[in-house]
Write an enzyme that holds these catalytic residues in place. Structure first.
Site, PDB file in Angstrom:
ATOM      1  N   ASN A  57      -9.590 -55.047 -14.653  1.00 24.39           N
ATOM      2  CA  ASN A  57      -8.779 -56.158 -15.247  1.00 24.39           C
ATOM      3  C   ASN A  57      -7.389 -55.648 -14.966  1.00 24.39           C
ATOM      4  O   ASN A  57      -7.082 -54.330 -15.690  1.00 24.39           O
ATOM      5  CB  ASN A  57      -9.125 -56.114 -16.785  1.00 24.39           C
ATOM      6  CG  ASN A  57     -10.483 -56.968 -17.091  1.00 24.39           C
ATOM      7  OD1 ASN A  57     -10.740 -58.134 -17.157  1.00 24.39           O
ATOM      8  ND2 ASN A  57     -11.586 -55.915 -17.085  1.00 24.39           N
ATOM      9  N   GLU A 107      -9.375 -60.094 -12.614  1.00 22.90           N
ATOM     10  CA  GLU A 107     -10.355 -59.348 -12.656  1.00 22.90           C
ATOM     11  C   GLU A 107     -10.720 -59.010 -11.067  1.00 22.90           C
ATOM     12  O   GLU A 107     -10.934 -60.072 -10.531  1.00 22.90           O
ATOM     13  CB  GLU A 107     -11.432 -59.756 -13.372  1.00 22.90           C
ATOM     14  CG  GLU A 107     -10.967 -60.326 -14.885  1.00 22.90           C
ATOM     15  CD  GLU A 107     -12.081 -60.580 -15.763  1.00 22.90           C
ATOM     16  OE1 GLU A 107     -13.460 -60.649 -15.126  1.00 22.90           O
ATOM     17  OE2 GLU A 107     -12.019 -60.674 -16.818  1.00 22.90           O
ATOM     18  N   ILE A 110     -13.854 -54.011  -6.222  1.00 21.61           N
ATOM     19  CA  ILE A 110     -13.615 -53.470  -4.881  1.00 21.61           C
ATOM     20  C   ILE A 110     -14.599 -52.952  -4.296  1.00 21.61           C
ATOM     21  O   ILE A 110     -15.463 -52.320  -4.947  1.00 21.61           O
ATOM     22  CB  ILE A 110     -12.680 -52.230  -4.995  1.00 21.61           C
ATOM     23  CG1 ILE A 110     -11.147 -52.595  -5.932  1.00 21.61           C
ATOM     24  CG2 ILE A 110     -12.219 -51.760  -3.866  1.00 21.61           C
ATOM     25  CD1 ILE A 110     -10.508 -51.560  -6.313  1.00 21.61           C
ATOM     26  N   HIS A 112     -16.296 -50.863  -2.689  1.00 15.61           N
ATOM     27  CA  HIS A 112     -16.143 -49.516  -2.519  1.00 15.61           C
ATOM     28  C   HIS A 112     -16.758 -48.699  -3.689  1.00 15.61           C
ATOM     29  O   HIS A 112     -16.636 -48.926  -4.621  1.00 15.61           O
ATOM     30  CB  HIS A 112     -14.766 -49.041  -2.109  1.00 15.61           C
ATOM     31  CG  HIS A 112     -14.726 -47.386  -1.959  1.00 15.61           C
ATOM     32  ND1 HIS A 112     -15.155 -46.856  -0.654  1.00 15.61           N
ATOM     33  CD2 HIS A 112     -14.240 -46.390  -2.372  1.00 15.61           C
ATOM     34  CE1 HIS A 112     -14.926 -45.582  -0.768  1.00 15.61           C
ATOM     35  NE2 HIS A 112     -14.462 -45.314  -1.844  1.00 15.61           N
ATOM     36  N   TYR A 119      -8.986 -45.750 -14.426  1.00 14.63           N
ATOM     37  CA  TYR A 119      -8.032 -45.947 -15.709  1.00 14.63           C
ATOM     38  C   TYR A 119      -6.809 -45.203 -15.400  1.00 14.63           C
ATOM     39  O   TYR A 119      -6.711 -44.109 -15.210  1.00 14.63           O
ATOM     40  CB  TYR A 119      -8.850 -45.554 -16.877  1.00 14.63           C
ATOM     41  CG  TYR A 119      -9.894 -46.482 -17.115  1.00 14.63           C
ATOM     42  CD1 TYR A 119     -10.093 -47.718 -17.182  1.00 14.63           C
ATOM     43  CD2 TYR A 119     -11.051 -45.687 -17.154  1.00 14.63           C
ATOM     44  CE1 TYR A 119     -11.215 -48.444 -17.316  1.00 14.63           C
ATOM     45  CE2 TYR A 119     -12.425 -46.284 -17.299  1.00 14.63           C
ATOM     46  CZ  TYR A 119     -12.331 -47.741 -17.462  1.00 14.63           C
ATOM     47  OH  TYR A 119     -13.720 -48.324 -17.459  1.00 14.63           O
ATOM     48  N   ARG A 132     -13.288 -70.263  -4.020  1.00 17.21           N
ATOM     49  CA  ARG A 132     -13.828 -71.357  -4.967  1.00 17.21           C
ATOM     50  C   ARG A 132     -13.245 -71.410  -6.040  1.00 17.21           C
ATOM     51  O   ARG A 132     -12.434 -70.378  -6.742  1.00 17.21           O
ATOM     52  CB  ARG A 132     -15.543 -71.131  -5.127  1.00 17.21           C
ATOM     53  CG  ARG A 132     -15.740 -69.961  -5.930  1.00 17.21           C
ATOM     54  CD  ARG A 132     -17.229 -69.843  -6.232  1.00 17.21           C
ATOM     55  NE  ARG A 132     -17.429 -68.467  -6.909  1.00 17.21           N
ATOM     56  CZ  ARG A 132     -17.525 -68.465  -8.124  1.00 17.21           C
ATOM     57  NH1 ARG A 132     -17.010 -69.415  -9.073  1.00 17.21           N
ATOM     58  NH2 ARG A 132     -18.022 -67.293  -8.579  1.00 17.21           N
ATOM     59  N   LYS A 135     -16.320 -71.293 -11.823  1.00 18.36           N
ATOM     60  CA  LYS A 135     -17.215 -72.245 -12.550  1.00 18.36           C
ATOM     61  C   LYS A 135     -17.982 -71.881 -14.051  1.00 18.36           C
ATOM     62  O   LYS A 135     -17.903 -70.447 -14.282  1.00 18.36           O
ATOM     63  CB  LYS A 135     -18.376 -72.499 -11.585  1.00 18.36           C
ATOM     64  CG  LYS A 135     -18.090 -73.264 -10.371  1.00 18.36           C
ATOM     65  CD  LYS A 135     -19.105 -73.595  -9.249  1.00 18.36           C
ATOM     66  CE  LYS A 135     -19.361 -72.505  -8.601  1.00 18.36           C
ATOM     67  NZ  LYS A 135     -20.137 -72.737  -7.409  1.00 18.36           N
TER      68      LYS A 135
HETATM   69  C1  LIG Z   1     -15.595 -62.537  -7.530  1.00 16.01           C
HETATM   70  C2  LIG Z   1     -15.759 -62.834  -9.012  1.00 16.01           C
HETATM   71  C3  LIG Z   1     -16.044 -64.198  -9.335  1.00 16.01           C
HETATM   72  C4  LIG Z   1     -16.080 -64.817 -10.603  1.00 16.01           C
HETATM   73  N1  LIG Z   1     -16.483 -65.955 -10.855  1.00 16.01           N
HETATM   74  C5  LIG Z   1     -16.553 -66.283 -12.121  1.00 16.01           C
HETATM   75  C6  LIG Z   1     -16.873 -67.816 -12.483  1.00 16.01           C
HETATM   76  O1  LIG Z   1     -17.082 -68.626 -11.520  1.00 16.01           O
HETATM   77  N2  LIG Z   1     -16.935 -68.373 -13.711  1.00 16.01           N
HETATM   78  C7  LIG Z   1     -16.879 -67.280 -14.892  1.00 16.01           C
HETATM   79  O2  LIG Z   1     -16.811 -67.473 -15.956  1.00 16.01           O
HETATM   80  N3  LIG Z   1     -16.440 -65.835 -14.796  1.00 16.01           N
HETATM   81  C8  LIG Z   1     -16.315 -65.468 -13.435  1.00 16.01           C
HETATM   82  N4  LIG Z   1     -15.830 -64.237 -13.128  1.00 16.01           N
HETATM   83  C9  LIG Z   1     -15.397 -63.377 -14.109  1.00 16.01           C
HETATM   84  C10 LIG Z   1     -16.601 -62.500 -14.964  1.00 16.01           C
HETATM   85  O3  LIG Z   1     -17.426 -63.330 -15.702  1.00 16.01           O
HETATM   86  C11 LIG Z   1     -16.011 -61.320 -15.251  1.00 16.01           C
HETATM   87  O4  LIG Z   1     -15.368 -60.579 -14.592  1.00 16.01           O
HETATM   88  C12 LIG Z   1     -17.129 -60.531 -16.332  1.00 16.01           C
HETATM   89  O5  LIG Z   1     -17.668 -61.373 -17.291  1.00 16.01           O
HETATM   90  C13 LIG Z   1     -16.971 -58.948 -16.361  1.00 16.01           C
HETATM   91  O6  LIG Z   1     -16.163 -59.284 -17.682  1.00 16.01           O
HETATM   92  P1  LIG Z   1     -15.907 -57.885 -18.239  1.00 16.01           P
HETATM   93  O7  LIG Z   1     -14.858 -57.362 -17.569  1.00 16.01           O
HETATM   94  O8  LIG Z   1     -15.047 -58.468 -19.822  1.00 16.01           O
HETATM   95  O9  LIG Z   1     -16.924 -57.137 -18.329  1.00 16.01           O
HETATM   96  C14 LIG Z   1     -15.608 -63.618 -11.811  1.00 16.01           C
HETATM   97  C15 LIG Z   1     -15.537 -62.249 -11.441  1.00 16.01           C
HETATM   98  C16 LIG Z   1     -15.419 -61.833 -10.236  1.00 16.01           C
HETATM   99  C17 LIG Z   1     -15.058 -60.440  -9.855  1.00 16.01           C
HETATM  100  N1  LIG Z   2     -15.553 -50.541  -7.089  1.00 13.38           N
HETATM  101  C1  LIG Z   2     -15.005 -50.905  -8.016  1.00 13.38           C
HETATM  102  N2  LIG Z   2     -14.439 -51.905  -8.340  1.00 13.38           N
HETATM  103  C2  LIG Z   2     -13.557 -52.080  -9.672  1.00 13.38           C
HETATM  104  N3  LIG Z   2     -13.462 -51.199 -10.675  1.00 13.38           N
HETATM  105  C3  LIG Z   2     -14.179 -49.999 -10.542  1.00 13.38           C
HETATM  106  C4  LIG Z   2     -14.869 -49.901  -9.082  1.00 13.38           C
HETATM  107  N4  LIG Z   2     -15.557 -48.724  -9.323  1.00 13.38           N
HETATM  108  C5  LIG Z   2     -15.138 -48.052 -10.521  1.00 13.38           C
HETATM  109  N5  LIG Z   2     -14.406 -48.834 -11.292  1.00 13.38           N
HETATM  110  C6  LIG Z   2     -13.639 -48.725 -12.649  1.00 13.38           C
HETATM  111  O1  LIG Z   2     -14.626 -49.560 -13.644  1.00 13.38           O
HETATM  112  C7  LIG Z   2     -13.878 -49.941 -14.468  1.00 13.38           C
HETATM  113  C8  LIG Z   2     -14.558 -51.185 -14.921  1.00 13.38           C
HETATM  114  O2  LIG Z   2     -15.869 -50.494 -15.524  1.00 13.38           O
HETATM  115  P1  LIG Z   2     -16.489 -51.518 -16.792  1.00 13.38           P
HETATM  116  O3  LIG Z   2     -15.500 -51.969 -17.859  1.00 13.38           O
HETATM  117  O4  LIG Z   2     -17.688 -50.614 -16.973  1.00 13.38           O
HETATM  118  O5  LIG Z   2     -16.909 -52.714 -15.746  1.00 13.38           O
HETATM  119  P2  LIG Z   2     -17.185 -54.269 -16.192  1.00 13.38           P
HETATM  120  O6  LIG Z   2     -15.769 -54.745 -16.691  1.00 13.38           O
HETATM  121  O7  LIG Z   2     -17.650 -54.802 -14.990  1.00 13.38           O
HETATM  122  O8  LIG Z   2     -18.210 -54.239 -17.395  1.00 13.38           O
HETATM  123  C9  LIG Z   2     -12.472 -50.290 -13.932  1.00 13.38           C
HETATM  124  O9  LIG Z   2     -11.371 -50.302 -14.731  1.00 13.38           O
HETATM  125  C10 LIG Z   2     -12.318 -49.132 -12.868  1.00 13.38           C
HETATM  126  O10 LIG Z   2     -11.546 -48.109 -13.509  1.00 13.38           O
END
Ligand SMILES: Cc1cc2nc3c(=O)[nH]c(=O)nc-3n(C[C@H](O)[C@H](O)[C@H](O)COP(=O)(O)O)c2cc1C
Ligand SMILES: Nc1ncnc2c1ncn2[C@@H]1O[C@H](COP(=O)(O)OP(=O)(O)O)[C@@H](O)[C@H]1O
Length: 183
Positions: A57, A107, A110, A112, A119, A132, A135
């Site tokens: 994020n 958000e 990557i 990779h 962080y 898109r 949704k």
């Molecule tokens: C490529 C991509 C597509 C996404 N599409 C949606 C979507 O269509 N609708 C939605 O509610 N969230 C979408 N998200 C957001 C995810 O819901 C969110 O990144 C996920 O819940 C992780 O949240 P966290 O960082 O709080 O763990 C998308 C995220 C990514 C990276």
């Molecule tokens: N390929 C990657 N793309 C994005 N973040 C990554 C990647 N690999 C490691 N990270 C690390 O993971 C962190 C998010 O981890 P986490 O909070 O567990 O994920 P999520 O938000 O998917 O629940 C990022 O802030 C970054 O430091």
């Protein structure tokens, strides 16, 4: 690429590298747009539900600085962490209807595998195309499969010559040299 918008997280005085990539000549067009921001340790507090892929994020200040006329939705492009290599990425800009967020977020995933979390590092992102709109989904599984579909589509699109050349853009070079100069 004079039509690019280069943004950074304002107010991060300890990261002047951002200054270099600040606004150039944004003319309100669609992508490419580039964004630089420092990944905050608070990113760790997010929901761990989607552990299938890491999603990072950008801090609030970065999202607040996005031009109001950028459509919310799912985009693809290139990303680098600090002075590292440039990789394919997908990015979601908006309110995550599935989670009913009240705060707009940006958000990035990557494509990779990193050895460790990043962080506190500077994340540079260049958005080159739109996939898109955001949704809502009736299950977490459908959200995950949509994101996996986005990742596959982005990988394909980014192999096109017009997108591959963005990988070599000065934006990433400038970010690299600034960081290596110790700024
Ligand atoms: C490529 C991509 C597509 C996404 N599409 C949606 C979507 O269509 N609708 C939605 O509610 N969230 C979408 N998200 C957001 C995810 O819901 C969110 O990144 C996920 O819940 C992780 O949240 P966290 O960082 O709080 O763990 C998308 C995220 C990514 C990276
Ligand atoms: N390929 C990657 N793309 C994005 N973040 C990554 C990647 N690999 C490691 N990270 C690390 O993971 C962190 C998010 O981890 P986490 O909070 O567990 O994920 P999520 O938000 O998917 O629940 C990022 O802030 C970054 O430091």
């Amino acid at each position: 690429m004079e039509s690019w918008l280069h943004l950074c997280s304002s107010g991060t005085a300890c990261y002047p590298a951002c200054e270099v990539v600040k606004e150039t000549a944004w003319r309100g067009q669609s992508p490419p747009i580039s964004v630089t921001g420092v990944i905050s340790v608070t990113d760790r507090d997010c929901s761990l539900e989607l552990t299938f892929e890491y999603i990072t994020n950008f801090p609030e200040q970065v999202v607040d600085n996005l031009p109001a006329d950028i459509s919310t939705g799912i985009y693809y492009g290139w990303a680098s962490v600090g002075s590292g290599d440039v990789h394919k990425m997908v990015v979601s800009i908006g309110w995550n209807p599935y989670y009913k967020n009240t705060k707009k977020s940006m958000e990035t995933h990557i494509m990779h595998t990193f050895k460790e979390d990043f962080y506190g590092e500077i994340l540079n992102v260049a958005i080159v195309g739109y996939l898109r709109p955001e949704k809502n989904f009736d299950s977490l599984e459908s959200l995950i499969s949509a994101i996996q579909g986005d990742i596959e589509e982005a990988k394909k699109q980014l192999d096109l010559p017009e997108h591959l050349k963005v990988k070599e853009d000065n934006f990433f070079q400038v970010s690299k040299s600034k960081i290596m100069n110790g700024h």
